[in-house]
Design a protein around this motif. Structure first.
Motif, PDB file in Angstrom:
ATOM      1  N   ASP A  67       8.379  -3.471  -2.895  1.00 44.90           N
ATOM      2  CA  ASP A  67       7.814  -4.793  -2.597  1.00 44.90           C
ATOM      3  C   ASP A  67       6.857  -5.266  -3.680  1.00 44.90           C
ATOM      4  OD1 ASP A  67       9.223  -4.639  -0.241  1.00 44.90           O
ATOM      5  OD2 ASP A  67       7.496  -3.987   0.946  1.00 44.90           O
ATOM      6  N   TRP A  68       6.377  -4.346  -4.496  1.00 49.20           N
ATOM      7  CA  TRP A  68       5.418  -4.705  -5.538  1.00 49.20           C
ATOM      8  C   TRP A  68       6.100  -4.953  -6.881  1.00 49.20           C
ATOM      9  CZ3 TRP A  68       1.742  -0.122  -4.184  1.00 49.20           C
ATOM     10  CH2 TRP A  68       1.154  -0.373  -2.949  1.00 49.20           C
ATOM     11  N   ASN A  69       7.411  -4.959  -6.883  1.00 45.66           N
ATOM     12  CA  ASN A  69       8.184  -5.204  -8.106  1.00 45.66           C
ATOM     13  C   ASN A  69       7.808  -4.255  -9.239  1.00 45.66           C
ATOM     14  OD1 ASN A  69       9.617  -7.391  -6.967  1.00 45.66           O
ATOM     15  ND2 ASN A  69       7.839  -8.700  -7.298  1.00 45.66           N
ATOM     16  N   GLY A  70       7.536  -3.005  -8.877  1.00 46.82           N
ATOM     17  CA  GLY A  70       7.247  -2.002  -9.896  1.00 46.82           C
ATOM     18  C   GLY A  70       5.887  -2.137 -10.534  1.00 46.82           C
ATOM     19  N   ASN A  71       4.962  -2.863  -9.936  1.00 51.03           N
ATOM     20  CA  ASN A  71       3.625  -3.065 -10.495  1.00 51.03           C
ATOM     21  C   ASN A  71       2.811  -1.778 -10.322  1.00 51.03           C
ATOM     22  OD1 ASN A  71       0.961  -3.766 -11.025  1.00 51.03           O
ATOM     23  ND2 ASN A  71       1.262  -5.870 -10.314  1.00 51.03           N
ATOM     24  N   LEU A  72       2.736  -0.972 -11.381  1.00 48.31           N
ATOM     25  CA  LEU A  72       2.047   0.314 -11.315  1.00 48.31           C
ATOM     26  C   LEU A  72       0.543   0.152 -11.104  1.00 48.31           C
ATOM     27  CD1 LEU A  72       3.919   2.344 -14.052  1.00 48.31           C
ATOM     28  CD2 LEU A  72       4.154   2.499 -11.579  1.00 48.31           C
ATOM     29  N   GLU A  73      -0.040  -0.876 -11.670  1.00 50.95           N
ATOM     30  CA  GLU A  73      -1.483  -1.088 -11.502  1.00 50.95           C
ATOM     31  C   GLU A  73      -1.815  -1.376 -10.031  1.00 50.95           C
ATOM     32  OE1 GLU A  73      -5.498  -1.288 -12.112  1.00 50.95           O
ATOM     33  OE2 GLU A  73      -3.923  -0.375 -13.309  1.00 50.95           O
ATOM     34  N   LYS A  74      -0.982  -2.132  -9.387  1.00 53.23           N
ATOM     35  CA  LYS A  74      -1.185  -2.431  -7.963  1.00 53.23           C
ATOM     36  C   LYS A  74      -1.054  -1.149  -7.136  1.00 53.23           C
ATOM     37  CE  LYS A  74       0.045  -6.112  -4.771  1.00 53.23           C
ATOM     38  NZ  LYS A  74       0.941  -7.234  -4.526  1.00 53.23           N
ATOM     39  N   LEU A  75      -0.094  -0.325  -7.471  1.00 54.34           N
ATOM     40  CA  LEU A  75       0.086   0.953  -6.783  1.00 54.34           C
ATOM     41  C   LEU A  75      -1.126   1.854  -7.013  1.00 54.34           C
ATOM     42  CD1 LEU A  75       1.826   2.985  -5.217  1.00 54.34           C
ATOM     43  CD2 LEU A  75       2.810   3.669  -7.403  1.00 54.34           C
ATOM     44  N   ARG A  76      -1.612   1.903  -8.236  1.00 53.41           N
ATOM     45  CA  ARG A  76      -2.773   2.737  -8.556  1.00 53.41           C
ATOM     46  C   ARG A  76      -3.990   2.289  -7.751  1.00 53.41           C
ATOM     47  NH1 ARG A  76      -7.342   2.871 -10.749  1.00 53.41           N
ATOM     48  NH2 ARG A  76      -7.304   0.732 -11.459  1.00 53.41           N
ATOM     49  N   ARG A  77      -4.247   0.987  -7.714  1.00 51.15           N
ATOM     50  CA  ARG A  77      -5.396   0.472  -6.961  1.00 51.15           C
ATOM     51  C   ARG A  77      -5.272   0.783  -5.471  1.00 51.15           C
ATOM     52  NH1 ARG A  77      -4.938  -4.321 -10.201  1.00 51.15           N
ATOM     53  NH2 ARG A  77      -3.918  -5.310  -8.421  1.00 51.15           N
ATOM     54  N   ALA A  78      -4.080   0.609  -4.940  1.00 53.80           N
ATOM     55  CA  ALA A  78      -3.860   0.886  -3.519  1.00 53.80           C
ATOM     56  C   ALA A  78      -4.076   2.363  -3.213  1.00 53.80           C
ATOM     57  CB  ALA A  78      -2.456   0.452  -3.099  1.00 53.80           C
ATOM     58  N   SER A  79      -3.581   3.242  -4.072  1.00 55.29           N
ATOM     59  CA  SER A  79      -3.740   4.673  -3.828  1.00 55.29           C
ATOM     60  C   SER A  79      -5.198   5.102  -3.957  1.00 55.29           C
ATOM     61  CB  SER A  79      -2.842   5.494  -4.756  1.00 55.29           C
ATOM     62  OG  SER A  79      -3.222   5.329  -6.094  1.00 55.29           O
ATOM     63  N   VAL A  80      -5.925   4.515  -4.893  1.00 55.05           N
ATOM     64  CA  VAL A  80      -7.353   4.821  -5.050  1.00 55.05           C
ATOM     65  C   VAL A  80      -8.123   4.362  -3.812  1.00 55.05           C
ATOM     66  CG1 VAL A  80      -9.435   4.205  -6.350  1.00 55.05           C
ATOM     67  CG2 VAL A  80      -7.361   4.873  -7.564  1.00 55.05           C
ATOM     68  N   GLU A  81      -7.799   3.196  -3.306  1.00 56.14           N
ATOM     69  CA  GLU A  81      -8.467   2.688  -2.092  1.00 56.14           C
ATOM     70  C   GLU A  81      -8.228   3.606  -0.904  1.00 56.14           C
ATOM     71  OE1 GLU A  81      -7.421  -1.379  -1.260  1.00 56.14           O
ATOM     72  OE2 GLU A  81      -7.806  -1.965  -3.337  1.00 56.14           O
ATOM     73  N   VAL A  82      -7.001   4.053  -0.744  1.00 54.69           N
ATOM     74  CA  VAL A  82      -6.663   4.943   0.377  1.00 54.69           C
ATOM     75  C   VAL A  82      -7.419   6.255   0.244  1.00 54.69           C
ATOM     76  CG1 VAL A  82      -4.815   6.361   1.365  1.00 54.69           C
ATOM     77  CG2 VAL A  82      -4.412   3.946   0.881  1.00 54.69           C
ATOM     78  N   GLU A  83      -7.401   6.846  -0.934  1.00 54.80           N
ATOM     79  CA  GLU A  83      -8.076   8.130  -1.144  1.00 54.80           C
ATOM     80  C   GLU A  83      -9.578   7.974  -0.920  1.00 54.80           C
ATOM     81  OE1 GLU A  83      -9.973  11.545  -2.347  1.00 54.80           O
ATOM     82  OE2 GLU A  83     -10.332   9.658  -3.373  1.00 54.80           O
ATOM     83  N   ARG A  84     -10.159   6.902  -1.392  1.00 50.87           N
ATOM     84  CA  ARG A  84     -11.596   6.661  -1.234  1.00 50.87           C
ATOM     85  C   ARG A  84     -11.960   6.542   0.248  1.00 50.87           C
ATOM     86  NH1 ARG A  84     -12.815   2.223  -4.856  1.00 50.87           N
ATOM     87  NH2 ARG A  84     -12.818   3.845  -6.429  1.00 50.87           N
ATOM     88  N   LYS A  85     -11.149   5.811   0.993  1.00 52.50           N
ATOM     89  CA  LYS A  85     -11.399   5.638   2.430  1.00 52.50           C
ATOM     90  C   LYS A  85     -11.333   6.980   3.156  1.00 52.50           C
ATOM     91  CE  LYS A  85      -9.114   3.903   6.559  1.00 52.50           C
ATOM     92  NZ  LYS A  85      -8.666   5.185   7.050  1.00 52.50           N
ATOM     93  N   LEU A  86     -10.307   7.767   2.860  1.00 54.42           N
ATOM     94  CA  LEU A  86     -10.149   9.060   3.517  1.00 54.42           C
ATOM     95  C   LEU A  86     -11.244  10.046   3.104  1.00 54.42           C
ATOM     96  CD1 LEU A  86      -6.275   9.445   3.418  1.00 54.42           C
ATOM     97  CD2 LEU A  86      -7.713   8.888   5.393  1.00 54.42           C
ATOM     98  N   ALA A  87     -11.630  10.036   1.836  1.00 57.28           N
ATOM     99  CA  ALA A  87     -12.702  10.916   1.375  1.00 57.28           C
ATOM    100  C   ALA A  87     -14.011  10.561   2.069  1.00 57.28           C
ATOM    101  CB  ALA A  87     -12.854  10.816  -0.138  1.00 57.28           C
ATOM    102  N   LYS A  88     -14.270   9.280   2.215  1.00 60.37           N
ATOM    103  CA  LYS A  88     -15.488   8.836   2.897  1.00 60.37           C
ATOM    104  C   LYS A  88     -15.483   9.310   4.351  1.00 60.37           C
ATOM    105  CE  LYS A  88     -18.161   4.643   3.662  1.00 60.37           C
ATOM    106  NZ  LYS A  88     -18.198   3.193   3.502  1.00 60.37           N
ATOM    107  N   GLU A  89     -14.312   9.290   4.968  1.00 60.63           N
ATOM    108  CA  GLU A  89     -14.204   9.684   6.368  1.00 60.63           C
ATOM    109  C   GLU A  89     -14.263  11.191   6.573  1.00 60.63           C
ATOM    110  OE1 GLU A  89     -11.273   8.952  10.200  1.00 60.63           O
ATOM    111  OE2 GLU A  89     -10.948   7.843   8.366  1.00 60.63           O
ATOM    112  N   TYR A  90     -13.609  11.959   5.696  1.00 61.32           N
ATOM    113  CA  TYR A  90     -13.461  13.397   5.939  1.00 61.32           C
ATOM    114  C   TYR A  90     -14.214  14.317   4.977  1.00 61.32           C
ATOM    115  CZ  TYR A  90      -9.765  12.095   9.165  1.00 61.32           C
ATOM    116  OH  TYR A  90      -9.057  11.551  10.203  1.00 61.32           O
TER     117      TYR A  90
END
Length: 98
Positions: A38-61
């Motif tokens: 869905d992101w048309n291969g936009n690696l930067e968008k994928l990187r930002r999304a993965s960093v956000e997810v990891e940051r949220k989970l790290a903050k929680e756990y």
């Protein structure tokens, strides 16, 4: 309160938090992978999304001063099964889960 707990209970809670973190990260990674097209291969968008997810989970756990509450919520959401709760933690978590 987490800081007042016996060391054995803290260790068990950290272990459970690690388990919940790994499971939620695996689920989020799968979702990111499935949505990549869905992101048309936009690696930067994928990187930002993965960093956000990891940051949220790290903050929680990983960096949560109320780790016992985070673990209780993971149990309530089914991320950690009832049979995976160590006996030394059951009594403490019960106050949050009931």
């Amino acid at each position: 309160m987490y800081s007042d707990l016996p060391p054995a209970v803290k260790r068990a809670l950290r272990s459970m938090a690690s388990l919940a973190y790994e499971r939620e990260l695996a689920t989020a990674t799968r979702q990111l992978h499935e949505g990549f097209g869905d992101w048309n291969g936009n690696l930067e968008k994928l990187r930002r999304a993965s960093v956000e997810v990891e940051r949220k989970l790290a903050k929680e756990y990983k960096f949560n001063p109320n780790l016992d509450v985070a673990v209780a919520e993971a149990v309530a959401r089914g991320i950690i099964r009832d049979d995976e709760i160590p006996m030394e933690v059951v009594g403490h978590l019960w106050q949050y889960i009931k």
